[in-house]
Design a protein around this motif. Structure first.
Motif: not given
Length: 194
Positions: A135-140, A161-163, A124-133
């Motif tokens: 949690h403050g992870i930059t989605v390109l 990734a954070p680094w 489920d890529i939609v849920a995966g992207v929502a989770y990343l966003k």
């Protein structure tokens, strides 16, 4: 009798997965190694974001002049610590933290020679992207769905990734278009035994 044995051996080779008939006989990819600036931060990211499990850690190992001359470790640094983590049914990830590395500290851009990325499979890529966003992870950008060619049916998006390392989420729960034209299959983490 020799003819039947030869025929059976040839059939076994033909049914083997690609890459097993010649060269080094392998079972698959054991691990992917990546250098990270902060081992604890990287482990926490993989654990919290993808449910990876830390398994082993060794070091720090000092990298003295003798070790540097052996070219066993690169880039040269004062020391290195290694950790292995397991993520789902995929290959393990080996994390390297070099202390005071003498090499470049710039994160390579994805299009540069030697750059690489890890792609995490999700149903489920939609849920995966929502989770990343969330949690403050930059989605390109937004997920891109391939509609033609061998990768038709695949959806992917990159994130940082954070680094600063670029990574990917990928999904193809209904398969990819190439599967309609050949019996050969790329390894699929949702069906690892196939």
């Amino acid at each position: 009798m020799k003819f039947i044995a030869s025929l059976l051996a040839a059939a076994a080779l033909l049914m083997a997965a690609p890459g097993h008939a010649t060269g080094v006989p392998i079972a698959g990819v054991d691990h992917v190694g990546i250098n990270v600036p902060d081992l604890k931060q990287a482990e926490a990211f993989f654990i919290d974001t993808f449910g990876c499990v830390p398994v082993t850690q060794i070091g720090p190992f000092p990298l003295d002049a003798a070790a540097e001359k052996s070219e066993a470790f690169a880039p040269r640094a004062d020391s290195v610590t290694l950790a292995m983590i397991r993520c789902g049914t995929g290959a393990n990830i080996e994390l390297f933290e070099y202390v005071n590395p003498r090499g470049s500290k710039a994160m390579p851009q994805l299009a540069e020679a030697g750059a690489s990325h890890i792609a995490f499979y999700t149903e489920d890529i939609v849920a995966g992207v929502a989770y990343l966003k969330s949690h403050g992870i930059t989605v390109l950008g937004e997920p891109i769905t391939m509609t033609a060619g061998d990768t038709g049916g695949e959806t992917w998006v990159h994130f940082r990734a954070p680094w600063g390392a670029e990574m990917e989420l990928v999904s193809y729960p209904k398969g990819k278009a190439y599967e309609r034209r050949t019996a050969q299959r790329l390894w699929n983490p949702s069906r690892p035994a196939q």
